[in-house]
Design an enzyme around this catalytic site. Sequence first.
Site, PDB file in Angstrom:
ATOM      1  N   ASP A  78      44.618 -64.010   5.636  1.00 52.48           N
ATOM      2  CA  ASP A  78      43.905 -62.983   6.353  1.00 52.48           C
ATOM      3  C   ASP A  78      43.035 -62.253   5.581  1.00 52.48           C
ATOM      4  O   ASP A  78      42.075 -61.713   6.090  1.00 52.48           O
ATOM      5  CB  ASP A  78      44.945 -62.006   6.891  1.00 52.48           C
ATOM      6  CG  ASP A  78      45.733 -62.384   8.148  1.00 52.48           C
ATOM      7  OD1 ASP A  78      44.905 -63.237   8.990  1.00 52.48           O
ATOM      8  OD2 ASP A  78      46.807 -61.983   8.545  1.00 52.48           O
ATOM      9  N   GLU A  90      34.365 -72.378  -0.310  1.00 49.72           N
ATOM     10  CA  GLU A  90      34.677 -71.942   0.761  1.00 49.72           C
ATOM     11  C   GLU A  90      35.138 -70.408   0.746  1.00 49.72           C
ATOM     12  O   GLU A  90      35.096 -69.964   1.828  1.00 49.72           O
ATOM     13  CB  GLU A  90      35.750 -72.970   1.451  1.00 49.72           C
ATOM     14  CG  GLU A  90      37.123 -72.933   0.832  1.00 49.72           C
ATOM     15  CD  GLU A  90      37.429 -73.797  -0.491  1.00 49.72           C
ATOM     16  OE1 GLU A  90      36.450 -74.296  -1.173  1.00 49.72           O
ATOM     17  OE2 GLU A  90      38.703 -74.138  -0.831  1.00 49.72           O
ATOM     18  N   HIS A 124      36.003 -73.365  -5.604  1.00 51.41           N
ATOM     19  CA  HIS A 124      36.265 -73.531  -4.173  1.00 51.41           C
ATOM     20  C   HIS A 124      35.402 -72.553  -3.477  1.00 51.41           C
ATOM     21  O   HIS A 124      35.292 -71.355  -3.312  1.00 51.41           O
ATOM     22  CB  HIS A 124      37.796 -72.672  -3.745  1.00 51.41           C
ATOM     23  CG  HIS A 124      38.818 -73.642  -4.088  1.00 51.41           C
ATOM     24  ND1 HIS A 124      39.360 -74.679  -3.469  1.00 51.41           N
ATOM     25  CD2 HIS A 124      39.630 -73.901  -5.457  1.00 51.41           C
ATOM     26  CE1 HIS A 124      40.382 -75.362  -4.021  1.00 51.41           C
ATOM     27  NE2 HIS A 124      40.508 -74.875  -5.099  1.00 51.41           N
ATOM     28  N   GLU A 132      47.168 -53.792   7.188  1.00 57.90           N
ATOM     29  CA  GLU A 132      47.707 -54.352   8.090  1.00 57.90           C
ATOM     30  C   GLU A 132      49.132 -54.824   7.575  1.00 57.90           C
ATOM     31  O   GLU A 132      49.249 -54.973   6.639  1.00 57.90           O
ATOM     32  CB  GLU A 132      46.924 -55.830   8.418  1.00 57.90           C
ATOM     33  CG  GLU A 132      47.497 -56.857   9.130  1.00 57.90           C
ATOM     34  CD  GLU A 132      46.785 -58.381   9.316  1.00 57.90           C
ATOM     35  OE1 GLU A 132      45.890 -58.223   8.588  1.00 57.90           O
ATOM     36  OE2 GLU A 132      47.595 -59.239   9.626  1.00 57.90           O
ATOM     37  N   CYS A 179      37.313 -79.321  -5.518  1.00 62.00           N
ATOM     38  CA  CYS A 179      38.604 -79.321  -6.390  1.00 62.00           C
ATOM     39  C   CYS A 179      39.242 -80.586  -6.577  1.00 62.00           C
ATOM     40  O   CYS A 179      38.791 -81.509  -7.284  1.00 62.00           O
ATOM     41  CB  CYS A 179      39.523 -78.288  -6.058  1.00 62.00           C
ATOM     42  SG  CYS A 179      40.423 -77.626  -7.376  1.00 62.00           S
TER      43      CYS A 179
HETATM   44  N1  GLN Z   1      45.777 -80.299  -8.239  1.00 60.24           N
HETATM   45  C1  GLN Z   1      44.696 -80.337  -8.834  1.00 60.24           C
HETATM   46  C2  GLN Z   1      44.708 -79.211  -9.983  1.00 60.24           C
HETATM   47  O1  GLN Z   1      45.648 -78.588 -10.118  1.00 60.24           O
HETATM   48  C3  GLN Z   1      43.626 -79.711  -8.051  1.00 60.24           C
HETATM   49  C4  GLN Z   1      43.855 -78.202  -7.466  1.00 60.24           C
HETATM   50  C5  GLN Z   1      43.230 -77.921  -6.093  1.00 60.24           C
HETATM   51  O2  GLN Z   1      42.586 -78.741  -5.489  1.00 60.24           O
HETATM   52  N2  GLN Z   1      43.076 -76.622  -5.635  1.00 60.24           N
HETATM   53  O3  GLN Z   1      43.761 -79.153 -10.788  1.00 60.24           O
END
Ligand code: GLN
Length: 554
Positions: free
Chosen positions: A71, A509, A507, A140, A381
Amino acid sequence: MAKHIFVTGGVVSSLGKGLTSASIGMLLEQRGLRVRLQKFDPYINVDPGTMSPFQHGEVYVLDDGGETDLDLGHYERFTNAPLSRDCNFTTGKIYQSVIQKERKGEYLGKTVQVIPHVTDEIKGAIKKLVANDVDVVITEIGGTVGDIEGLPFLEAIRQFALDIGKANVLYIHLTLIPYLKAAGEMKTKPTQHSVERLRQIGIQPDILICRTEREISKDDIAKIALFCNVESRAVIEERDKEFSIYEVPVSLVDHDLDQIIVDKLQLKANPLDISAWREMLLKMKNPAHEVTVGVVGKYIRHNDAYKSIYESLDHAGIAEDARVVVRKIEAEEIEREGAERVLSGLDGVLVPGGFDYRGSSGKIDAIRYARERLVPFFGICLGLQCAVIEFARNVVYLTDANSTEFDRNTPHPVVVMLDEQFSVTDKGGTMRLGSYPCVMTEGSLAHQAYDATTAEERHRHRYEFNPQYRSQFEAHGLVVTGISPNGKLVEIVELRDHPWFLAVQCHPEFKSKPTKAHPLFQSFIHACVARHEGKKKVDGQPGYVVTDEAVAVS
Ligand code: GLN
């Protein structure tokens, strides 16, 4: 002095309290108020970082490395409120702190109890968000009224109004008005019961937001108002949105929610201006293009496991004037059916983050397909790590190359554990977490997309590209285009001689918004649209056989 809004939910879970809280935050921000958002989760895990995505969906990561409930992703996508670890507390985190204090002797010999010690701790967590530059704190409460484990949180927010004065506090309760087909009627009784439960605890809701599939009649609104002791203009219908979650704030405005909140809390606010948001929705509804992107993952069956990825693809679509149709593909399906069969017809392939060996060979096959067929590929990742393994095995011919996460004894460990991780024994909160800078190579795809040579992105991993293999990979065409400032950790790789093949260790995203798509997602969707349009052109020429290769060279 900051005012407080508490959002609770009743009748059933999954009512969209997070989305509604985020929408309230967005509307108040658009009225010139400075908001902060926070979520309490009544489960005992200290954070969701150790929970399986099959159980809990995505783990959302913040700049400060906090692993939080998804969230908080809605909060960030809808508002500009800064988020930190203090924006997500679980029962586990509250108790951890109480127990630490008890061990230090901070309770001076008292018997430590739920009331007042745990409730004080919860109130302290709310107050952490209060500051001079904050007008409204929205908190929340996860779960549903009536859950045993949620009781201390409800008790704490009840006390909170007593502590700071009811005029400074607003209780908003989300509930469900189901439609009973057999009776041909909307039913208000579950809502009455849910509000009754709240009132037993001592909380009288000021506003009811009623989730419903159909329009609620005036009579039913009046009935709900009477039985629940809520002003009838404060009984607000929130109908299911067929098109997009980004319609929620607009529909709440249609029912005057922002004005009711401003009135009830006596806030000094500007007139509402959500024209940019409305424009974004309009763009979203009338795209010029449509592309299909395959997301190949292990947790596909859980709707929310890749929540931020799906949202970021939508945002990129808005920016590139395209509807992005996502084909959710279980990696193991590729292992069973073959990449060719499962992936044909896609305009792009995305392999998101993940853990553990299961499904990895399907992901690797998907990446090989995208690489060989020149289909735009975006790895995130674990997606980067699988791209590296695929390249090692099939281009550099390092037989049995692998990540040591999947095979400790691989002869070619092209992905290895980060040095700092070798001494780590605890599972919770110990990955490389949070925001880290990356330096990009001039002229690379990444540099072009970001239009910058440095960027900060969030991380959550224990393994990395093994730099010992860097020159071997680069000689074969997989180049490192993003690296940590000390030159040690590989953050981005790209494939030469491919329309769009890029993978990142971070990441991205977690930093995309509907009104501001993430540059890498946008660049990826741009490439998908180019491919799709190229295909159409080839399609239009008589005598052309449309294969994926033919399209790619067009
Ligand atoms: N398992 C992989 C790592 O720990 C990738 C982790 C992920 O994709 N967040 O590096």
